[in-house]
Design an enzyme around this catalytic site. Structure first.
Site, mmCIF file in Angstrom:
data_model
loop_
_atom_site.group_PDB
_atom_site.id
_atom_site.type_symbol
_atom_site.label_atom_id
_atom_site.label_comp_id
_atom_site.label_asym_id
_atom_site.label_seq_id
_atom_site.Cartn_x
_atom_site.Cartn_y
_atom_site.Cartn_z
ATOM 1 N N VAL A 83 -11.064 3.198 -3.314
ATOM 2 C CA VAL A 83 -10.762 2.687 -4.955
ATOM 3 C C VAL A 83 -11.768 1.714 -5.128
ATOM 4 C CG1 VAL A 83 -8.962 1.569 -6.202
ATOM 5 C CG2 VAL A 83 -8.019 3.190 -4.383
ATOM 6 N N HIS A 109 -10.113 -5.118 -2.999
ATOM 7 C CA HIS A 109 -9.016 -5.377 -2.804
ATOM 8 C C HIS A 109 -8.918 -5.813 -1.171
ATOM 9 C CE1 HIS A 109 -9.931 -1.226 -2.459
ATOM 10 N NE2 HIS A 109 -9.155 -1.093 -1.187
ATOM 11 N N HIS A 129 -6.939 -5.749 2.149
ATOM 12 C CA HIS A 129 -5.766 -4.792 2.844
ATOM 13 C C HIS A 129 -5.162 -6.181 3.693
ATOM 14 C CE1 HIS A 129 -6.897 -0.825 2.257
ATOM 15 N NE2 HIS A 129 -7.881 -1.254 2.101
ATOM 16 N N ASP A 179 0.892 -1.230 0.011
ATOM 17 C CA ASP A 179 0.054 0.061 -0.063
ATOM 18 C C ASP A 179 0.988 1.204 0.077
ATOM 19 O OD1 ASP A 179 -3.203 0.521 1.071
ATOM 20 O OD2 ASP A 179 -1.739 1.973 0.961
ATOM 21 N N ASN A 211 -12.802 -3.191 2.624
ATOM 22 C CA ASN A 211 -13.646 -1.799 2.863
ATOM 23 C C ASN A 211 -14.966 -1.867 1.762
ATOM 24 O OD1 ASN A 211 -12.274 -1.136 5.097
ATOM 25 N ND2 ASN A 211 -10.797 0.169 3.804
HETATM 26 P P1 AMP Z 1 -9.608 1.480 0.394
HETATM 27 O O1 AMP Z 1 -9.837 2.901 1.142
HETATM 28 O O2 AMP Z 1 -9.826 0.294 1.226
HETATM 29 O O3 AMP Z 1 -10.346 1.533 -1.042
HETATM 30 O O4 AMP Z 1 -8.199 1.114 0.028
HETATM 31 C C1 AMP Z 1 -7.420 1.662 -1.162
HETATM 32 C C2 AMP Z 1 -6.070 1.609 -0.676
HETATM 33 O O5 AMP Z 1 -5.307 1.836 -1.925
HETATM 34 C C3 AMP Z 1 -5.501 2.654 0.459
HETATM 35 O O6 AMP Z 1 -4.953 2.214 1.511
HETATM 36 C C4 AMP Z 1 -4.504 3.454 -0.479
HETATM 37 O O7 AMP Z 1 -3.350 3.929 0.290
HETATM 38 C C5 AMP Z 1 -3.908 2.409 -1.565
HETATM 39 N N1 AMP Z 1 -3.449 3.176 -2.721
HETATM 40 C C6 AMP Z 1 -4.108 3.931 -3.612
HETATM 41 N N2 AMP Z 1 -3.355 4.461 -4.549
HETATM 42 C C7 AMP Z 1 -2.213 3.431 -4.614
HETATM 43 C C8 AMP Z 1 -0.939 3.221 -5.219
HETATM 44 N N3 AMP Z 1 -0.772 3.957 -6.402
HETATM 45 N N4 AMP Z 1 -0.307 2.007 -5.012
HETATM 46 C C9 AMP Z 1 -0.683 1.344 -3.873
HETATM 47 N N5 AMP Z 1 -1.596 1.539 -3.162
HETATM 48 C C10 AMP Z 1 -2.452 2.583 -3.287
#
Ligand code: AMP
Length: 112
Positions: A94, A98, A100, A28, A85
């Site tokens: 996003v 995914h 975490h 992340d 999430n």
């Molecule tokens: P969520 O808030 O559960 O949708 O998680 C999205 C996650 O994607 C967050 O923890 C971000 O820090 C992570 N994230 C966003 N952009 C990137 C990226 N380019 N590379 C790696 N992680 C990312």
């Protein structure tokens, strides 16, 4: 293409920890624990709420990949947390499913 599809296709750089035919794991970009990585399906399901019965094999593969990558990262003995999430109240930012995986410190319960 979603952000995570671009990472899977190497269009956007990320620290990739492993991948299989239908998943990829990478760190992340804004870690919330000493070890924090994401396990993502290569084919986009927007969120778990939109998963279908036919995704059952893929969803199992994501969990197995999360555990094997956690072992690879040295988290197995002390433990770790897997978080998904979903939607605004779940903290999703996003729209590409995914997992975490967080470890390297004790996690709080209840989560924030
Ligand atoms: P969520 O808030 O559960 O949708 O998680 C999205 C996650 O994607 C967050 O923890 C971000 O820090 C992570 N994230 C966003 N952009 C990137 C990226 N380019 N590379 C790696 N992680 C990312």
């Amino acid at each position: 293409m979603t952000l995570f599809e671009k990472i899977a296709s190497r269009e956007i750089p990320a620290e990739i920890l492993g991948e299989g035919a239908d998943w990829i794991a990478f760190r992340d970009i804004a870690p919330q624990a000493p070890v924090h990585f994401l396990v993502v399906p290569k084919h986009c399901i927007p969120r778990i709420n939109e998963a279908e019965t036919s995704d059952n094999n893929l969803l199992g593969n994501l969990l197995i990949a999360a555990a094997s990558t956690a072992r690879q990262e040295g988290l197995a003995e002390d433990g770790y947390r897997i978080v998904v999430n979903n939607g605004p109240n779940g903290g999703e930012t996003v729209p590409h499913l995914h997992l975490h995986v967080l470890g390297g410190r004790p996690m709080n319960w209840p989560p924030g």
